[in-house]
Design a protein around this motif. Structure first.
Motif, PDB file in Angstrom:
ATOM      1  N   GLN A  69       6.924 -11.200  44.572  1.00  0.00           N
ATOM      2  CA  GLN A  69       6.008 -11.373  43.441  1.00  0.00           C
ATOM      3  C   GLN A  69       5.437 -12.779  43.443  1.00  0.00           C
ATOM      4  OE1 GLN A  69       4.648  -9.329  41.546  1.00  0.00           O
ATOM      5  NE2 GLN A  69       5.985  -7.563  41.362  1.00  0.00           N
ATOM      6  N   LYS A  70       6.316 -13.750  43.683  1.00  0.00           N
ATOM      7  CA  LYS A  70       5.881 -15.151  43.726  1.00  0.00           C
ATOM      8  C   LYS A  70       4.924 -15.374  44.880  1.00  0.00           C
ATOM      9  CE  LYS A  70       8.432 -19.129  42.452  1.00  0.00           C
ATOM     10  NZ  LYS A  70       9.635 -19.935  42.615  1.00  0.00           N
ATOM     11  N   MET A  72       3.000 -13.109  46.345  1.00  0.00           N
ATOM     12  CA  MET A  72       1.743 -12.416  46.046  1.00  0.00           C
ATOM     13  C   MET A  72       0.913 -13.228  45.053  1.00  0.00           C
ATOM     14  SD  MET A  72       1.667  -9.838  47.964  1.00  0.00           S
ATOM     15  CE  MET A  72       0.616  -8.541  47.395  1.00  0.00           C
ATOM     16  N   ALA A  73       1.553 -13.854  44.082  1.00  0.00           N
ATOM     17  CA  ALA A  73       0.841 -14.673  43.109  1.00  0.00           C
ATOM     18  C   ALA A  73       0.250 -15.897  43.799  1.00  0.00           C
ATOM     19  CB  ALA A  73       1.775 -15.077  41.985  1.00  0.00           C
ATOM     20  N   PHE A  75      -0.927 -16.074  46.888  1.00  0.00           N
ATOM     21  CA  PHE A  75      -2.088 -15.696  47.692  1.00  0.00           C
ATOM     22  C   PHE A  75      -3.257 -15.212  46.847  1.00  0.00           C
ATOM     23  CE2 PHE A  75       1.037 -15.191  51.234  1.00  0.00           C
ATOM     24  CZ  PHE A  75       0.487 -16.173  52.054  1.00  0.00           C
ATOM     25  N   ARG A  76      -3.127 -15.016  45.600  1.00  0.00           N
ATOM     26  CA  ARG A  76      -4.222 -14.571  44.727  1.00  0.00           C
ATOM     27  C   ARG A  76      -5.090 -15.685  44.337  1.00  0.00           C
ATOM     28  NH1 ARG A  76      -1.509 -10.181  40.741  1.00  0.00           N
ATOM     29  NH2 ARG A  76      -0.966  -8.749  42.370  1.00  0.00           N
TER      30      ARG A  76
END
Length: 76
Positions: A69-70, A72-73, A75-76
């Motif tokens: 989750q971290k 993915m956040a 790379f957003r």
């Protein structure tokens, strides 16, 4: 008289043997009880180990999920 004396001696020997067999039977019963107790303890320990392994696996999966989750956040 000799035959009677010999028969008495044999009867006494048989009584002693019977007493020894009762003692052995008592010891076998005690041994069986201890082995049963040890078997139950082993099963309990194995259940605790499996439970701990499952809890650790769940924690590991949760930590990987949080890291993903971290990531993915990031790379957003």
């Amino acid at each position: 008289m000799d035959v009677m004396s010999e028969l008495t001696d044999q009867r006494d020997a048989l009584k002693r043997t019977k007493g020894h067999l009762h003692d052995v039977d008592g010891h076998l019963s005690t041994s069986k009880m201890f082995l049963s107790l040890m078997s139950r303890r082993i099963q309990g320990n194995q259940a605790m180990v499996w439970g701990l392994a499952i809890v650790l696996f769940i924690i590991l999966v949760f930590l990987i999920y949080l890291k993903l989750q971290k990531l993915m956040a990031f790379f957003r």
